[in-house]
Write an enzyme that holds these catalytic residues in place. Structure first.
Site, mmCIF file in Angstrom:
data_model
loop_
_atom_site.group_PDB
_atom_site.id
_atom_site.type_symbol
_atom_site.label_atom_id
_atom_site.label_comp_id
_atom_site.label_asym_id
_atom_site.label_seq_id
_atom_site.Cartn_x
_atom_site.Cartn_y
_atom_site.Cartn_z
ATOM 1 C CE LYS A 176 -46.769 39.077 80.533
ATOM 2 N NZ LYS A 176 -46.152 40.225 81.250
HETATM 3 C C1 E4P Z 1 -47.290 42.502 83.221
HETATM 4 O O1 E4P Z 1 -47.516 41.399 82.911
HETATM 5 C C2 E4P Z 1 -47.537 43.678 82.375
HETATM 6 O O2 E4P Z 1 -46.820 43.548 81.206
HETATM 7 C C3 E4P Z 1 -47.161 44.889 83.127
HETATM 8 O O3 E4P Z 1 -47.629 44.797 84.455
HETATM 9 C C4 E4P Z 1 -47.568 46.181 82.496
HETATM 10 O O4 E4P Z 1 -47.278 47.202 83.401
HETATM 11 P P1 E4P Z 1 -47.194 48.739 82.976
HETATM 12 O O5 E4P Z 1 -48.572 49.170 82.597
HETATM 13 O O6 E4P Z 1 -46.709 49.421 84.206
HETATM 14 O O7 E4P Z 1 -46.222 48.816 81.863
#
Ligand code: E4P
Length: 220
Positions: A85
């Site tokens: 990522k």
């Molecule tokens: C996933 O890849 C993201 O980092 C995550 O879903 C962010 O979620 P949040 O907004 O609940 O922190």
């Protein structure tokens, strides 16, 4: 479609992966930090829990492209097949381009607009993660962002897939799936709410009562 768990809680992944049809697990730095376990150990345990066919996602921490690439290489060497990522910043975009030439699969993350997500896909990301709830929380429309991004990817970068992220409610997730989103990652509380309707338990209790009333035993 692909369903992922957005967590680094190994015990919960083991428990829920037996039940839910999940393809793998996504993490982010906040999720890893919450568990307090180093990312390397998390990846080892997730791989052991989910098997080789699963897909794991872990995020780089660096802020410059060259450092992001170096971290991505480390992650990829440590956990072959991992999708790295990369936040879709200017440096992140440069890193995604380099990683694409190196054959390391990437997900463009921290995506708050469709155009931002398209750039990640054009740079070579195979997944793009729009943050549905965070867009909503800013007064935007997270589902509309997903819809626009899907259209852009279909038109201009069909190799890439939306992996919708940041959900706080089952309704947000359902709306996302209803517009055809092909991949979604859900926090544990949201995924469990899909099966948490009291009426379901009540219906099964009534089946048992009726059966017992007729046959005095619950066997077939
Ligand atoms: C996933 O890849 C993201 O980092 C995550 O879903 C962010 O979620 P949040 O907004 O609940 O922190």
């Amino acid at each position: 479609m692909e369903l992922y768990l957005d967590t680094a809680d190994i015990a919960e992944v083991k428990r829920l992966a037996r039940i839910y049809p999940v393809q793998g697990v996504t993490t982010n730095p906040s999720i890893i930090a919450k568990g307090g376990v180093p990312v390397w150990e998390v990846l080892t345990q997730l791989r052991a829990a989910l098997g080789q066919g699963s897909t794991l996602f872990a995020q780089v921490m660096a802020r410059t492209a060259d450092e992001m690439v170096a971290e991505a290489q480390q992650l990829s060497e440590y956990s072959p097949g991992i999708v790295v990522k990369v936040p879709v910043t200017m440096e992140g975009l440069a890193a995604i381009k380099q990683l694409n030439t190196l054959g390391i699969p990437t997900l463009g993350t921290a995506v708050y607009s469709a155009a931002q997500g398209l750039l990640a896909a054009l740079a070579g990301a195979i997944y793009v993660a729009p943050y549905v709830n965070r867009v909503d929380a800013q007064g935007g429309d997270g589902i509309q962002t997903v819809r626009e991004l899907q259209t852009l990817l279909q038109l201009h970068a069909p190799h890439a897939k939306v992996l919708a992220a940041s959900f706080k409610t089952p309704r947000q997730a359902l709306d996302c799936m209803l517009i055809g989103c092909g991949a979604i990652t859900l926090p544990l509380d949201v995924v469990q709410q899909f099966l948490a309707a009291p009426a379901v338990d009540a219906a099964i209790d009534k089946f048992e009562q009726d059966w017992l009333g007729a046959f005095s035993s619950l066997s077939l």
